[in-house]
Design a protein around this motif. Structure first.
Motif, PDB file in Angstrom:
ATOM      1  N   GLY A  51       0.816  -1.199   0.000  1.00 43.63           N
ATOM      2  CA  GLY A  51       0.000   0.000   0.000  1.00 43.63           C
ATOM      3  C   GLY A  51       0.850   1.249   0.000  1.00 43.63           C
ATOM      4  O   GLY A  51       2.079   1.206   0.126  1.00 43.63           O
ATOM      5  N   ALA A  52       0.165   2.394  -0.121  1.00 44.99           N
ATOM      6  CA  ALA A  52       0.853   3.674  -0.281  1.00 44.99           C
ATOM      7  C   ALA A  52       1.154   4.363   1.040  1.00 44.99           C
ATOM      8  O   ALA A  52       1.490   5.531   1.033  1.00 44.99           O
ATOM      9  N   SER A  53       1.055   3.661   2.153  1.00 40.61           N
ATOM     10  CA  SER A  53       1.429   4.076   3.505  1.00 40.61           C
ATOM     11  C   SER A  53       0.236   3.997   4.444  1.00 40.61           C
ATOM     12  O   SER A  53      -0.929   4.141   4.033  1.00 40.61           O
ATOM     13  N   LEU A  54       0.562   3.755   5.715  1.00 37.14           N
ATOM     14  CA  LEU A  54      -0.388   3.839   6.819  1.00 37.14           C
ATOM     15  C   LEU A  54       0.212   4.794   7.850  1.00 37.14           C
ATOM     16  O   LEU A  54       1.205   5.458   7.576  1.00 37.14           O
ATOM     17  N   LEU A  55      -0.377   4.848   9.045  1.00 36.21           N
ATOM     18  CA  LEU A  55      -0.033   5.912   9.991  1.00 36.21           C
ATOM     19  C   LEU A  55       1.222   5.652  10.805  1.00 36.21           C
ATOM     20  O   LEU A  55       2.083   6.523  10.938  1.00 36.21           O
ATOM     21  N   ASP A  56       1.319   4.487  11.425  1.00 37.64           N
ATOM     22  CA  ASP A  56       2.490   4.141  12.217  1.00 37.64           C
ATOM     23  C   ASP A  56       2.476   2.629  12.383  1.00 37.64           C
ATOM     24  O   ASP A  56       1.526   1.957  11.987  1.00 37.64           O
ATOM     25  N   GLU A  57       3.550   2.083  12.981  1.00 39.88           N
ATOM     26  CA  GLU A  57       3.649   0.629  13.043  1.00 39.88           C
ATOM     27  C   GLU A  57       2.549   0.020  13.899  1.00 39.88           C
ATOM     28  O   GLU A  57       1.982  -1.024  13.553  1.00 39.88           O
ATOM     29  N   GLY A  58       2.223   0.644  15.021  1.00 36.98           N
ATOM     30  CA  GLY A  58       1.194   0.089  15.890  1.00 36.98           C
ATOM     31  C   GLY A  58      -0.153  -0.033  15.197  1.00 36.98           C
ATOM     32  O   GLY A  58      -0.801  -1.086  15.236  1.00 36.98           O
ATOM     33  N   THR A  59      -0.596   1.047  14.545  1.00 42.20           N
ATOM     34  CA  THR A  59      -1.890   0.989  13.864  1.00 42.20           C
ATOM     35  C   THR A  59      -1.815   0.108  12.627  1.00 42.20           C
ATOM     36  O   THR A  59      -2.824  -0.481  12.226  1.00 42.20           O
ATOM     37  N   ALA A  60      -0.629  -0.011  12.018  1.00 42.21           N
ATOM     38  CA  ALA A  60      -0.491  -0.900  10.855  1.00 42.21           C
ATOM     39  C   ALA A  60      -0.695  -2.356  11.263  1.00 42.21           C
ATOM     40  O   ALA A  60      -1.343  -3.135  10.543  1.00 42.21           O
ATOM     41  N   VAL A  61      -0.158  -2.749  12.416  1.00 35.37           N
ATOM     42  CA  VAL A  61      -0.389  -4.114  12.904  1.00 35.37           C
ATOM     43  C   VAL A  61      -1.871  -4.310  13.207  1.00 35.37           C
ATOM     44  O   VAL A  61      -2.450  -5.365  12.904  1.00 35.37           O
ATOM     45  N   ALA A  62      -2.504  -3.293  13.784  1.00 34.04           N
ATOM     46  CA  ALA A  62      -3.940  -3.393  14.061  1.00 34.04           C
ATOM     47  C   ALA A  62      -4.736  -3.537  12.762  1.00 34.04           C
ATOM     48  O   ALA A  62      -5.704  -4.315  12.699  1.00 34.04           O
ATOM     49  N   GLU A  63      -4.352  -2.794  11.732  1.00 37.89           N
ATOM     50  CA  GLU A  63      -5.031  -2.925  10.435  1.00 37.89           C
ATOM     51  C   GLU A  63      -4.790  -4.315   9.852  1.00 37.89           C
ATOM     52  O   GLU A  63      -5.687  -4.915   9.247  1.00 37.89           O
ATOM     53  N   ALA A  64      -3.564  -4.830  10.019  1.00 39.14           N
ATOM     54  CA  ALA A  64      -3.268  -6.176   9.516  1.00 39.14           C
ATOM     55  C   ALA A  64      -4.096  -7.223  10.255  1.00 39.14           C
ATOM     56  O   ALA A  64      -4.542  -8.210   9.663  1.00 39.14           O
ATOM     57  N   MET A  65      -4.292  -7.028  11.552  1.00 39.85           N
ATOM     58  CA  MET A  65      -5.146  -7.925  12.326  1.00 39.85           C
ATOM     59  C   MET A  65      -6.559  -7.944  11.746  1.00 39.85           C
ATOM     60  O   MET A  65      -7.150  -9.024  11.542  1.00 39.85           O
ATOM     61  N   ALA A  66      -7.111  -6.753  11.456  1.00 40.08           N
ATOM     62  CA  ALA A  66      -8.463  -6.677  10.891  1.00 40.08           C
ATOM     63  C   ALA A  66      -8.508  -7.306   9.505  1.00 40.08           C
ATOM     64  O   ALA A  66      -9.472  -8.003   9.158  1.00 40.08           O
ATOM     65  N   LEU A  67      -7.485  -7.056   8.705  1.00 39.30           N
ATOM     66  CA  LEU A  67      -7.421  -7.648   7.360  1.00 39.30           C
ATOM     67  C   LEU A  67      -7.412  -9.172   7.457  1.00 39.30           C
ATOM     68  O   LEU A  67      -8.143  -9.866   6.730  1.00 39.30           O
ATOM     69  N   ALA A  68      -6.582  -9.709   8.361  1.00 35.14           N
ATOM     70  CA  ALA A  68      -6.486 -11.159   8.502  1.00 35.14           C
ATOM     71  C   ALA A  68      -7.813 -11.774   8.920  1.00 35.14           C
ATOM     72  O   ALA A  68      -8.201 -12.844   8.439  1.00 35.14           O
ATOM     73  N   ARG A  69      -8.530 -11.084   9.789  1.00 39.64           N
ATOM     74  CA  ARG A  69      -9.820 -11.619  10.229  1.00 39.64           C
ATOM     75  C   ARG A  69     -10.827 -11.624   9.084  1.00 39.64           C
ATOM     76  O   ARG A  69     -11.631 -12.556   8.946  1.00 39.64           O
ATOM     77  N   ARG A  70     -10.762 -10.579   8.238  1.00 38.09           N
ATOM     78  CA  ARG A  70     -11.662 -10.547   7.071  1.00 38.09           C
ATOM     79  C   ARG A  70     -11.349 -11.692   6.112  1.00 38.09           C
ATOM     80  O   ARG A  70     -12.249 -12.322   5.560  1.00 38.09           O
ATOM     81  N   VAL A  71     -10.069 -11.939   5.921  1.00 35.94           N
ATOM     82  CA  VAL A  71      -9.656 -12.940   4.940  1.00 35.94           C
ATOM     83  C   VAL A  71      -9.861 -14.355   5.467  1.00 35.94           C
ATOM     84  O   VAL A  71     -10.353 -15.230   4.766  1.00 35.94           O
ATOM     85  N   THR A  72      -9.475 -14.584   6.724  1.00 34.03           N
ATOM     86  CA  THR A  72      -9.493 -15.938   7.275  1.00 34.03           C
ATOM     87  C   THR A  72     -10.890 -16.382   7.694  1.00 34.03           C
ATOM     88  O   THR A  72     -11.274 -17.542   7.523  1.00 34.03           O
ATOM     89  N   ARG A  73     -11.656 -15.454   8.252  1.00 36.82           N
ATOM     90  CA  ARG A  73     -13.025 -15.741   8.687  1.00 36.82           C
ATOM     91  C   ARG A  73     -13.083 -16.958   9.601  1.00 36.82           C
ATOM     92  O   ARG A  73     -13.850 -17.892   9.400  1.00 36.82           O
TER      93      ARG A  73
END
Length: 950
Positions: free
Chosen positions: A134-156
């Motif tokens: 992607g073209a950037s996110l805010l910081d490492e902490g929120t990026a991991v949180a976004e990755a957590m949400a992405l993984a939950r959407r994908v893995t279900r």
């Protein structure tokens, strides 16, 4: 009027009088009294210090910076000393051509920053070994949180999220905050990760590379971890140090599905925690689930390759009650800096920097033998050293030698080596441990990681290593873009105003730029004093009682405010209160934030006049009487009107037990005129990158402080590493750094200090005057969709193009692209009403610029009428063919039924600097870009050079 006020407000003196006459008022106060409902109009002056002139403000900022003591930051924890090449600092970070640009929603005039972001994506993709970044996110902490949400959407699958105990502490805290509202069970694993994956039904696991103690797992250990995760249908997230990845096995090679982290050490100053650009990259099949922005390759109307934001409708039209993430969040300016750091150094240069860092760490490790016990013999740049009972003494001794180390506990010290660490610094660290200075001898290894330099192979990373070439590259990219330094950007709800140079200069002062976010409070006294005074000023301006500046974007401010409301209800035993009412006209980010905060979105209808439909509001309150948590409204409304029912709305929600959230996006119309915290609101987020003059930077940096009444103050964000950052009763942090993007807070501090109470009020009034002037001039040619009392608008107006489209076939896109030919960025398109333009001129624009814009819109109306009359065909006219590039205008053949001169310089624009008052022509870098082609053929990293030749 203070001296800065005269500089900041565009129309003063006779020009202001002319604007007032045009709208029918004899003073700003008379206009305000007519436009703002009497029940909320602020008549008393704000209680703020007297306005400073620019020299005094600069001196005050310099004093704050001098009160900080950066020392050499060797604390680590995801923030590292780096060296910003001067050519990048001066020509990107300090260059208004880059920092005053808007989010590249109009790609034809954003090709420069889009290319820089494509370089960023390519850099991240190459170093992580994952195909799409992607073209950037805010910081490492929120990026991991976004990755957590992405993984939950994908893995279900399930609700357990496994977290490596070696994850950065601030990251873990941010993840816990996000998980609170979404029902995720965060399980920290301090042991065998493979065994944990076999024990828990986890949808994902995050592993830190290197770990917080600096230790490295072997490639085989990481491969085994990934294989076990995949056997158990779990997503693997690597939180990886990007510089370390120039030496370590790429996450994509050992099996990670997602990689996230910070690009701060790629030339971005420490800034006391931000702004910094985070990154995210994913394996094949996940690219359409990415949060945030994604730059992709498409083609323009001439078949020429051109860049745009791919999947753009996700960004502009968030799916409200079905939203999965608030994705209006990026750090574009800092991503550009990081990408240019990679371009300037190239793959060999980055490898050399990483080798140098690792070598210094190994030499320091050897020097410390016998003076402490290393917790790991495999590391990249960070040593964790056990010195039983001596840790505080070691840290204090290092500070006396000019170096900040990490006090892990009474027995343990952390040392992280950055690019900027000198031999003197290494000697001071060794001396603090009681050791001799490092020699050429080294100790430690990379745990079997071996990576050859086969990354960043695209020519852009291998051809700009001289300052001459780099300077020309940066200038060439900037020339392709349209930013505020070229002309007005009249975007509704986006408030593109002057970013004062006096405010901007201070961010590069060493005391502001070089301080680590986890430095001892004694070393951050200047920042802490400035932040306290800024928060007090923001509370006074808005009428609230407490302010936190931790949220590092408006999206984070919304989330923080809603989490405060959620926490308040839980504390009162009202856990069933989860419904958030949101008007149909609200920003899409509101609904996305509500979903992130675990709330159920219920939409309230919009009345015919654009206001919130109070009858429907009463019905929705009645239907959700026991479950109502809050209402989110924007004031003035998204339609650009001061709704006179705002106090009634607040009372209705309060009577039903709910809280009122006022979105601060349109606060520019309230400065000194009305205070949300005093007319019924409980919480707001403020956009410092709008109202308080922090620049947009092409889509970031942003700061979104959250302001609350006293009863919500116990639920402002906190931070695990700095007690001063927030209350102990908080739900936790929303950003990785205690004060978010602290490095740009001096901008807003100086803006407020230089305007003072009177200047802030005058600024808000001037913004309202400018919007009403534009509305009056255009009303004879286009319908103005909504107005309030006395036919007035607030700070913005909506021009309805639907009748024009019906009569002529000319669309809102045609008008937006034709405005480029006239030398303007288009207003906000089709929001909040499809087929309209929302115009916000701000207080910064002069009468001449306002007139130039109005003249362009009026001329475009005449061109549309010419299409309707048959003078030009519907598919071959200046509007349909806009924008006109030099290649089109200078082509040998010209077969169009209108002259080249009308295409090239409508409105009589001059093509160069030919005299006083002349407007130099801005040439778009591409013809109209095909968005559908780009989405269907997703290419999001630098394509082979051959594709351009073809």
């Amino acid at each position: 009027m203070g001296s800065f006020t005269l500089r900041h407000i565009g129309a003063v003196g006779g020009d202001r009088e002319a604007l007032l006459r045009a709208v029918g008022y004899d003073s700003l106060d008379a206009l305000s009294a007519a436009a703002v409902p009497a029940g909320i109009l602020q008549r008393a002056a704000l209680d703020l210090p007297p306005a400073l002139d620019e020299a005094a403000a600069a001196a005050e900022l310099a004093a704050f910076a001098a009160a900080n003591n950066p020392r050499r930051a060797m604390i680590g924890l995801g923030y590292h000393g780096t060296i910003t090449p001067a050519v990048i600092r001066r020509n990107v970070l300090e260059n208004p051509a880059w920092y005053t640009a808007y989010t590249p929603y109009q790609p034809e005039i954003s090709q420069g920053r889009l290319e820089a972001l494509l370089n960023f994506q390519t850099m991240v993709s190459d170093l992580t070994g994952l195909p799409t970044a992607g073209a950037s996110l805010l910081d490492e902490g929120t990026a991991v949180a976004e990755a957590m949400a992405l993984a939950r959407r994908v893995t279900r699958k399930g609700s357990v999220f496994l977290v490596d105990a070696q994850v950065l502490p601030q990251t873990l805290a941010v993840v816990r905050t996000r998980a609170l509202a979404t029902g995720v069970d965060v399980v920290v694993v301090d042991g065998d990760l493979v065994e944990a994956l076999q024990t828990h039904e986890a949808f994902a696991i995050v592993v830190q590379v290197p770990g917080v103690d600096g230790g490295l797992r072997t490639p085989d250990e990481l491969r085994a971890l990934a294989a076990t995760a995949h056997d158990n249908n779990a997503t693997v997230i690597a939180a990886a140090d990007l510089l370390a990845l120039t030496l370590l096995t790429a996450p994509g090679e050992w099996g990670a599905d997602v990689a996230v982290g910070s690009t701060q050490r790629f030339g971005v100053p420490l800034f006391y925690g931000g702004p910094h650009a985070a990154y995210i990259a994913v394996r094949d099949g996940m690219e359409r689930q990415l949060p945030g922005r994604l730059v992709g390759l498409s083609v323009d109307a001439d078949g020429t390759p051109a860049l745009r934001l791919a999947l753009q409708t996700r960004e502009q039209h968030i799916r409200r009650d079905r939203a999965t993430s608030n994705i209006c969040t990026a750090q574009v300016l800092l991503a550009v800096v990081a990408s240019m750091y990679a371009v300037y150094h190239g793959p060999q240069g980055l490898r050399a920097i990483a080798d140098g860092v690792h070598d210094k760490a190994r030499r320091l490790a050897a020097a410390l033998e016998g003076h402490g016990e290393l917790t790991s013999g495999s590391f990249f740049d960070t040593l964790t050293v056990r010195v039983p009972g001596r840790a505080t003494d070691v840290v204090d001794a290092a500070a006396a030698g000019g170096v900040q180390l990490r006090l892990v506990d009474d027995d343990t010290v952390g040392v992280s080596v950055g690019e900027d660490a000198t031999e003197t610094d290494l000697a001071a660290v060794a001396e603090a441990f009681g050791a001799a200075p490092p020699t050429d001898a080294g100790a430690g290894d990379l745990a079997g990681h071996v990576r050859e330099v086969d990354y960043l192979t695209h020519p852009v990373f291998n051809s700009r290593h001289s300052e001459t070439e780099m300077l020309r590259y940066l200038r060439g990219l900037a020339d392709r873009d349209f930013a505020l330094d070229r002309g007005m950007i009249p975007l509704g709800s986006c408030t593109m105003k002057l970013n004062p140079t006096t405010s901007m200069e201070a961010i590069s002062l060493p005391g502001f730029a070089n301080l680590h976010p986890f430095a001892p409070a004694a070393d951050a006294q200047g920042y802490l004093a400035m932040i306290t005074r800024l928060c007090d000023a923001l509370a006074e301006i808005t009428g609230y009682d407490r302010v936190s500046v931790q949220p590092n974007a408006g999206s984070q401010g919304e989330f923080a405010g809603l989490m405060a409301i959620r926490s308040y209800h839980l504390a009162n035993g009202d856990e069933q209160r989860t419904v958030c009412l949101i008007p149909a006209s609200a920003h899409g980010t509101n609904a996305a934030s509500a979903v992130m905060a675990g709330m159920k979105v219920v939409v309230v209808k919009t009345a015919d006049d654009g206001s919130v439909d109070l009858a429907d509001l009463r019905a929705k309150i009645a239907a959700n009487a026991d479950t109502l948590a809050a209402i989110m409204v924007t004031y003035p409304s998204t339609h650009g009107v001061y709704e006179d029912t705002i106090t009634d709305l607040c009372a209705l929600v309060h009577d039903a037990g709910g809280q009122v959230y006022v979105d601060g996006a349109n606060l520019n119309a309230l400065l000194g005129l009305a205070r949300p915290g005093r007319f019924g609101a409980d919480v707001s987020h403020l956009n410092l990158h709008k109202t308080f003059a922090i620049p947009h930077g092409g889509g970031g940096p942003g700061v979104g402080p959250v302001a609350v009444r006293e009863h919500l103050a116990p639920y402002l964000p906190s931070h695990p590493l700095l007690a001063e950052a927030g209350p102990a009763t908080s739900y936790g942090p929303v950003s990785a750094a205690p004060f978010g993007s602290a490095g740009v807070l001096p901008i807003s501090y100086a803006f407020i200090a230089m305007l003072g109470a009177d200047g802030l009020r005058e600024s808000g009034q001037a913004a309202v005057l400018a919007a009403n002037y534009v509305a009056r001039r255009l009303a004879e040619h286009y319908p103005i969709l909504y107005t309030g009392a006395n036919g007035l608008v607030a700070h913005e107006c909506i021009v309805d193009l639907r009748p024009l489209t019906k009569a002529t076939g000319v669309t809102v896109d045609d008008v937006a692209k034709r405005l480029i030919d006239y030398g303007f960025h288009a207003p906000t398109m089709s929001f909040p009403v499809s087929g309209t333009l929302m115009i916000e001129p701000t207080e910064s624009e002069s009468k001449a610029e306002l007139d130039r814009f109005c003249d362009a819109m009026i001329a475009i109306r005449a061109e549309a009428d010419a299409v309707a009359s048959g003078e030009w065909p519907a598919d071959d006219n200046p509007l349909h063919n806009a924008p006109h590039t030099p290649a089109r205008v200078l082509a040998d053949e010209w077969a169009h039924p209108y002259p080249r001169s009308l295409a090239a310089r409508p409105g009589g624009q001059r093509l160069g600097s030919l005299g006083t008052g002349a407007t130099d022509k801005y040439w778009p870098a591409s013809a109209r870009i095909d968005g559908v082609f780009g989405d269907r053929n997703l290419v999001c990293s630098c394509p082979p050079v051959e594709s351009y030749a073809d």
